[in-house]
Write an enzyme that holds these catalytic residues in place. Structure first.
Site, mmCIF file in Angstrom:
data_model
loop_
_atom_site.group_PDB
_atom_site.id
_atom_site.type_symbol
_atom_site.label_atom_id
_atom_site.label_comp_id
_atom_site.label_asym_id
_atom_site.label_seq_id
_atom_site.Cartn_x
_atom_site.Cartn_y
_atom_site.Cartn_z
ATOM 1 N N TYR A 33 -24.858 -57.319 81.875
ATOM 2 C CA TYR A 33 -25.028 -57.678 83.274
ATOM 3 C C TYR A 33 -25.940 -58.892 83.417
ATOM 4 C CZ TYR A 33 -29.720 -55.570 83.422
ATOM 5 O OH TYR A 33 -31.049 -55.282 83.211
ATOM 6 N N LYS A 147 -28.460 -58.525 77.104
ATOM 7 C CA LYS A 147 -28.719 -57.897 78.410
ATOM 8 C C LYS A 147 -27.652 -56.844 78.688
ATOM 9 C CE LYS A 147 -30.238 -59.205 83.039
ATOM 10 N NZ LYS A 147 -31.406 -58.318 83.036
ATOM 11 N N GLU A 180 -42.589 -56.413 76.348
ATOM 12 C CA GLU A 180 -42.273 -56.929 77.687
ATOM 13 C C GLU A 180 -42.358 -55.761 78.661
ATOM 14 O OE1 GLU A 180 -38.134 -58.239 78.051
ATOM 15 O OE2 GLU A 180 -37.510 -56.704 76.603
ATOM 16 N N LEU A 205 -35.957 -59.531 75.972
ATOM 17 C CA LEU A 205 -34.947 -60.332 76.648
ATOM 18 C C LEU A 205 -35.540 -61.718 76.917
ATOM 19 C CD1 LEU A 205 -32.085 -60.137 77.998
ATOM 20 C CD2 LEU A 205 -33.343 -60.068 80.148
HETATM 21 N N1 PMP Z 1 -36.969 -58.257 80.396
HETATM 22 C C1 PMP Z 1 -36.115 -57.302 80.775
HETATM 23 C C2 PMP Z 1 -35.972 -56.082 79.934
HETATM 24 C C3 PMP Z 1 -35.367 -57.450 81.971
HETATM 25 O O1 PMP Z 1 -34.513 -56.493 82.356
HETATM 26 C C4 PMP Z 1 -35.556 -58.605 82.758
HETATM 27 C C5 PMP Z 1 -34.801 -58.765 84.060
HETATM 28 N N2 PMP Z 1 -33.519 -59.258 83.881
HETATM 29 C C6 PMP Z 1 -36.452 -59.586 82.313
HETATM 30 C C7 PMP Z 1 -37.144 -59.383 81.119
HETATM 31 C C8 PMP Z 1 -36.677 -60.852 83.089
HETATM 32 O O2 PMP Z 1 -35.566 -61.695 82.968
HETATM 33 P P1 PMP Z 1 -35.172 -62.732 84.112
HETATM 34 O O3 PMP Z 1 -36.354 -63.637 84.277
HETATM 35 O O4 PMP Z 1 -33.992 -63.447 83.565
HETATM 36 O O5 PMP Z 1 -34.890 -61.929 85.331
#
Ligand code: PMP
Length: 287
Positions: A33, A147, A180, A205
């Protein structure tokens, strides 16, 4: 006004939108996603999000359900239909519908595509009071760079955080380092004024907000170091914050119940949030 969802080629009433029970996303979490932020009718970093979707799909050998320009069109059409000004566009691609079996379908199936939008309150440039985070062991698999919709460890960590009164969970690896957040990237500013976030590898991620913030930090001549940091180091830090498409840059003022520094929002997080909000207003308006 009715709210629409896009499901496999059709714009349908959100309340009635459904997928087949044999969808491999539903059965096996065999899908990926993306979430793209929308501010004042503008998509934030759409290209980078679609590049990441492409990478996630390739890693799992799922094809694009529609051509990329078609997806770009669908995103805009759904935003228009839902009059989305501030919020999120959610898109999900699964391997498709097939008789249940762990292995990939032997006959070619069309990947399934679903899009929804969500209105949210307009994110203020003012950081407010900041948030609390709670640590939890990182019990996820070794491909957190993809993701995928397989989010159960993230769900459980977030729920534990919420039950303790914290907004986000910070996930801790076997070495005691913060990987994270459950749905955000984690950052600190050390006592020496270094901006620290973990380097991207299979353990986290590669956040799009993280990526954009890196270039902002360099424009502001902040000293950025990509390295692991421990929970203990975070607790001793001068500042801490999280980033994501949903939260932009949000200061962390409490970790496991203890205040970060004086428990107030610090200047670096405040400044980066303001910069990010300014950046988010730059793109071309869709709605
Ligand atoms: N880490 C994880 C596990 C996430 O689900 C997200 C949200 N998509 C992020 C980091 C932050 O990513 P982004 O800045 O692309 O929203």
């Amino acid at each position: 006004m009715s709210r629409y969802a896009y499901v496999n080629g059709r714009y349908v009433d959100h309340r009635e939108a459904s997928v087949h029970i044999e969808d491999r996303g539903y059965q096996l979490a065999d899908g990926v996603y993306e979430v793209v932020g929308v501010r004042d009718g503008r998509l934030i970093d759409e290209k980078l999000h679609l590049d990441r979707l492409d990478r996630s799909l390739r890693e799992l050998r799922i094809g694009w359900p529609v051509a990329r320009p078609t997806l770009e069109f669908i995103i805009r059409e759904l935003m228009r239909r839902n009059r989305l000004r501030d919020g999120l566009v959610y898109m999900q691609v699964t391997r498709g519908v097939a008789r249940r079996d762990h292995a990939f379908p032997t006959q070619p199936v069309k990947p399934a595509l679903v899009l929804t939008t969500k209105n949210t309150r307009r994110i203020e440039a003012d950081a407010g009071a900041g948030i609390a985070v709670k640590s939890a062991p990182d019990i996820r698999w070794e491909r957190c760079d993809i993701k995928t919709v397989a989010l159960l460890p993230n769900v459980l960590a977030k729920q534990a955080a919420r039950e303790s009164g914290a907004y986000e969970a910070w996930l801790i690896d076997g070495q005691g380092n913060v990987t994270e957040g459950a749905s955000t990237n984690a950052w600190i500013v050390t006592r020496d004024g270094e901006l620290v976030t973990r380097a991207t590898d299979n353990g986290i991620l590669a956040g799009i907000t993280r990526q954009t913030l890196k270039s902002m930090a360099s424009d502001l001549q902040l000293k950025l170091v990509e390295r692991p940091f421990s929970l203990e180091e975070a607790k001793q830090a001068r500042e801490a914050f999280i980033t994501s498409a949903t939260s932009f840059v949000t200061p962390v003022v409490k970790i496991d119940g203890a205040p970060v520094a004086d428990g107030k929002v610090g200047p670096t997080a405040r400044r980066l949030r303001e910069e990010y909000v300014r950046f988010a207003a730059e793109g071309e308006a869709v709605t």
